[in-house]
Design a protein around this motif. Structure first.
Motif, PDB file in Angstrom:
ATOM      1  N   MET A   1       0.840  -1.194   0.000  1.00  0.00           N
ATOM      2  CA  MET A   1       0.000   0.000   0.000  1.00  0.00           C
ATOM      3  C   MET A   1       0.879   1.250   0.000  1.00  0.00           C
ATOM      4  SD  MET A   1      -3.252  -0.785  -0.073  1.00  0.00           S
ATOM      5  CE  MET A   1      -4.123   0.606   0.650  1.00  0.00           C
ATOM      6  N   LEU A   2       0.879   1.956  -1.118  1.00  0.00           N
ATOM      7  CA  LEU A   2       1.645   3.195  -1.228  1.00  0.00           C
ATOM      8  C   LEU A   2       0.759   4.416  -0.987  1.00  0.00           C
ATOM      9  CD1 LEU A   2       3.661   2.363  -4.483  1.00  0.00           C
ATOM     10  CD2 LEU A   2       4.343   1.999  -2.105  1.00  0.00           C
ATOM     11  N   VAL A   3      -0.541   4.191  -0.920  1.00  0.00           N
ATOM     12  CA  VAL A   3      -1.510   5.280  -0.776  1.00  0.00           C
ATOM     13  C   VAL A   3      -2.489   4.932   0.337  1.00  0.00           C
ATOM     14  CG1 VAL A   3      -3.271   6.655  -1.950  1.00  0.00           C
ATOM     15  CG2 VAL A   3      -1.363   5.703  -3.262  1.00  0.00           C
ATOM     16  N   ASN A   4      -2.693   5.847   1.286  1.00  0.00           N
ATOM     17  CA  ASN A   4      -3.702   5.588   2.316  1.00  0.00           C
ATOM     18  C   ASN A   4      -5.057   6.118   1.836  1.00  0.00           C
ATOM     19  OD1 ASN A   4      -3.923   8.406   2.922  1.00  0.00           O
ATOM     20  ND2 ASN A   4      -2.218   8.257   4.355  1.00  0.00           N
ATOM     21  N   GLU A   5      -6.111   5.809   2.579  1.00  0.00           N
ATOM     22  CA  GLU A   5      -7.453   6.149   2.117  1.00  0.00           C
ATOM     23  C   GLU A   5      -7.662   7.649   1.985  1.00  0.00           C
ATOM     24  OE1 GLU A   5     -11.778   4.346   2.838  1.00  0.00           O
ATOM     25  OE2 GLU A   5     -11.005   5.339   4.629  1.00  0.00           O
ATOM     26  N   ASN A   6      -7.191   8.427   2.949  1.00  0.00           N
ATOM     27  CA  ASN A   6      -7.379   9.875   2.884  1.00  0.00           C
ATOM     28  C   ASN A   6      -6.717  10.476   1.654  1.00  0.00           C
ATOM     29  OD1 ASN A   6      -8.924  10.035   5.211  1.00  0.00           O
ATOM     30  ND2 ASN A   6      -7.159  10.367   6.552  1.00  0.00           N
ATOM     31  N   SER A   7      -5.510   9.987   1.353  1.00  0.00           N
ATOM     32  CA  SER A   7      -4.805  10.475   0.163  1.00  0.00           C
ATOM     33  C   SER A   7      -5.548  10.072  -1.105  1.00  0.00           C
ATOM     34  CB  SER A   7      -3.376   9.920   0.132  1.00  0.00           C
ATOM     35  OG  SER A   7      -2.624  10.384   1.236  1.00  0.00           O
ATOM     36  N   ALA A   8      -6.087   8.856  -1.099  1.00  0.00           N
ATOM     37  CA  ALA A   8      -6.835   8.371  -2.258  1.00  0.00           C
ATOM     38  C   ALA A   8      -8.079   9.221  -2.489  1.00  0.00           C
ATOM     39  CB  ALA A   8      -7.223   6.910  -2.049  1.00  0.00           C
ATOM     40  N   ILE A   9      -8.748   9.597  -1.418  1.00  0.00           N
ATOM     41  CA  ILE A   9      -9.954  10.418  -1.531  1.00  0.00           C
ATOM     42  C   ILE A   9      -9.627  11.794  -2.090  1.00  0.00           C
ATOM     43  CG2 ILE A   9     -11.730  11.617  -0.181  1.00  0.00           C
ATOM     44  CD1 ILE A   9     -11.782   9.136   1.661  1.00  0.00           C
ATOM     45  N   GLN A  10      -8.563  12.404  -1.587  1.00  0.00           N
ATOM     46  CA  GLN A  10      -8.169  13.728  -2.068  1.00  0.00           C
ATOM     47  C   GLN A  10      -7.765  13.693  -3.536  1.00  0.00           C
ATOM     48  OE1 GLN A  10      -8.563  16.649  -0.412  1.00  0.00           O
ATOM     49  NE2 GLN A  10      -9.568  15.330   1.097  1.00  0.00           N
ATOM     50  N   ALA A  11      -6.993  12.680  -3.909  1.00  0.00           N
ATOM     51  CA  ALA A  11      -6.547  12.564  -5.296  1.00  0.00           C
ATOM     52  C   ALA A  11      -7.706  12.279  -6.232  1.00  0.00           C
ATOM     53  CB  ALA A  11      -5.496  11.462  -5.407  1.00  0.00           C
ATOM     54  N   SER A  12      -8.682  11.541  -5.755  1.00  0.00           N
ATOM     55  CA  SER A  12      -9.811  11.155  -6.593  1.00  0.00           C
ATOM     56  C   SER A  12     -10.713  12.337  -6.951  1.00  0.00           C
ATOM     57  CB  SER A  12     -10.633  10.065  -5.905  1.00  0.00           C
ATOM     58  OG  SER A  12      -9.896   8.866  -5.826  1.00  0.00           O
ATOM     59  N   LYS A  13     -10.708  13.380  -6.142  1.00  0.00           N
ATOM     60  CA  LYS A  13     -11.537  14.550  -6.446  1.00  0.00           C
ATOM     61  C   LYS A  13     -11.134  15.154  -7.789  1.00  0.00           C
ATOM     62  CE  LYS A  13     -12.471  15.795  -1.626  1.00  0.00           C
ATOM     63  NZ  LYS A  13     -12.271  16.801  -0.547  1.00  0.00           N
ATOM     64  N   GLN A  14      -9.827  15.381  -7.976  1.00  0.00           N
ATOM     65  CA  GLN A  14      -9.354  15.939  -9.233  1.00  0.00           C
ATOM     66  C   GLN A  14      -9.423  14.909 -10.347  1.00  0.00           C
ATOM     67  OE1 GLN A  14      -8.509  19.223  -9.784  1.00  0.00           O
ATOM     68  NE2 GLN A  14      -8.585  18.543 -11.923  1.00  0.00           N
ATOM     69  N   ALA A  15      -9.120  13.659 -10.014  1.00  0.00           N
ATOM     70  CA  ALA A  15      -9.167  12.589 -11.020  1.00  0.00           C
ATOM     71  C   ALA A  15     -10.579  12.441 -11.587  1.00  0.00           C
ATOM     72  CB  ALA A  15      -8.694  11.276 -10.407  1.00  0.00           C
ATOM     73  N   TYR A  16     -11.572  12.599 -10.739  1.00  0.00           N
ATOM     74  CA  TYR A  16     -12.977  12.499 -11.159  1.00  0.00           C
ATOM     75  C   TYR A  16     -13.293  13.580 -12.194  1.00  0.00           C
ATOM     76  CZ  TYR A  16     -18.038  11.689 -10.299  1.00  0.00           C
ATOM     77  OH  TYR A  16     -19.378  11.373 -10.392  1.00  0.00           O
ATOM     78  N   THR A  17     -12.875  14.792 -11.891  1.00  0.00           N
ATOM     79  CA  THR A  17     -13.083  15.908 -12.808  1.00  0.00           C
ATOM     80  C   THR A  17     -12.369  15.668 -14.133  1.00  0.00           C
ATOM     81  OG1 THR A  17     -13.324  17.495 -10.991  1.00  0.00           O
ATOM     82  CG2 THR A  17     -12.753  18.393 -13.146  1.00  0.00           C
ATOM     83  N   ASN A  18     -11.123  15.198 -14.050  1.00  0.00           N
ATOM     84  CA  ASN A  18     -10.337  14.952 -15.258  1.00  0.00           C
ATOM     85  C   ASN A  18     -10.954  13.857 -16.126  1.00  0.00           C
ATOM     86  OD1 ASN A  18      -8.587  16.818 -14.197  1.00  0.00           O
ATOM     87  ND2 ASN A  18      -6.989  15.352 -13.662  1.00  0.00           N
ATOM     88  N   THR A  19     -11.435  12.803 -15.470  1.00  0.00           N
ATOM     89  CA  THR A  19     -12.006  11.672 -16.202  1.00  0.00           C
ATOM     90  C   THR A  19     -13.300  12.053 -16.900  1.00  0.00           C
ATOM     91  OG1 THR A  19     -11.032  10.125 -14.591  1.00  0.00           O
ATOM     92  CG2 THR A  19     -12.816   9.284 -15.982  1.00  0.00           C
ATOM     93  N   LEU A  20     -14.106  12.882 -16.243  1.00  0.00           N
ATOM     94  CA  LEU A  20     -15.411  13.247 -16.800  1.00  0.00           C
ATOM     95  C   LEU A  20     -15.353  14.411 -17.785  1.00  0.00           C
ATOM     96  CD1 LEU A  20     -17.627  13.034 -13.582  1.00  0.00           C
ATOM     97  CD2 LEU A  20     -17.426  11.327 -15.397  1.00  0.00           C
ATOM     98  N   GLU A  21     -14.277  15.185 -17.741  1.00  0.00           N
ATOM     99  CA  GLU A  21     -14.185  16.395 -18.557  1.00  0.00           C
ATOM    100  C   GLU A  21     -14.407  16.160 -20.057  1.00  0.00           C
ATOM    101  OE1 GLU A  21     -11.299  20.314 -18.984  1.00  0.00           O
ATOM    102  OE2 GLU A  21     -10.451  18.427 -18.262  1.00  0.00           O
TER     103      GLU A  21
END
Length: 233
Positions: A1-21
């Protein structure tokens, strides 16, 4: 595990926007009000059960988007409850509300069980996230971190068999408690197998379905029916 849950949640916010754009720019995001309402009604009920199971997820910024892509049979949920479902899954499977609930309950379960962080870690360990960053144009790469890239890649990676089994069990439970028939978990995969053929559906590639999967779900149904009947009352 290189990423904890909190980091994954924060990163996913921008990733979500990028994926849907790209879909938003093409006018393929949430453009059917009736279908959007249908999906939101289902996922809202599942989210309520998820928050009952893990109260801390009340702080998640839950979101569900409908992607208008009739050729793509897929759905996913990033860390922090960032979800999407493609119209192809609904149309090609003639999916009922109960079956859609099984799909989204399964995807939500991956987020609840922190499987998103596991796949992000895999993407980083195998340099897949770095490759995505390198392939982005300068404009698209702006504000994109390695963790964000990993979150974007993560939704395309298969889960381990153990993770799939965990999500199957929790997903059918969430759906049953939300008032959706657990028998749909079996009919969903039967439809998926019948329709997929050699088309290589993305959902099938990221959700390996061994022959005993339907049997395992079938064994869970008697216990799940108790929750389903209670919810219907």
């Amino acid at each position: 595990m290189l990423v904890n849950e909190n980091s994954a949640i924060q990163a996913s916010k921008q990733a979500y926007t990028n994926t849907l754009e790209p879909f938003e720019k093409a006018g393929k995001l949430d453009n059917n009000p009736a279908q959007v309402k249908r999906i939101k009604t289902i996922t809202d009920k599942l989210i309520q059960q998820a928050m009952s199971l893990r109260p801390n997820t009340r702080d998640w910024q839950w979101s569900t988007k409908l992607i208008d892509d009739p050729q793509t049979v897929n759905a996913w949920c990033m860390a922090g409850g960032k979800m999407a479902i493609y119209t192809g899954l609904i149309q090609k499977l003639s999916a009922t509300d109960d079956e859609i609930a099984q799909v989204m309950g399964h995807e939500i379960s991956h987020a609840l069980l922190n499987h998103s962080a596991e796949r992000m870690s895999l993407a980083m360990a195998n340099n897949l996230a770095l490759e995505l960053l390198q392939n982005m144009t300068q404009a698209n790469a702006q504000h994109v971190s390695l963790a964000t890239a990993a979150a974007q890649v993560a939704i395309t990676l298969p889960n381990s068999r153990g993770s799939e089994t965990e999500a199957d069990k929790l997903g059918i439970l969430l759906a049953a408690k939300a008032g959706y028939n657990p028998n749909a978990a079996v009919s969903l995969w039967q439809k998926m197998a019948q329709v997929s053929g050699n088309q290589g559906f993305e959902f099938m590639s990221t959700h390996p379905s061994p022959e005993n999967r339907q049997q395992a779900l079938q064994k869970l149904i008697p216990e799940m029916m108790k929750h389903y009947q209670s919810a219907k009352k």
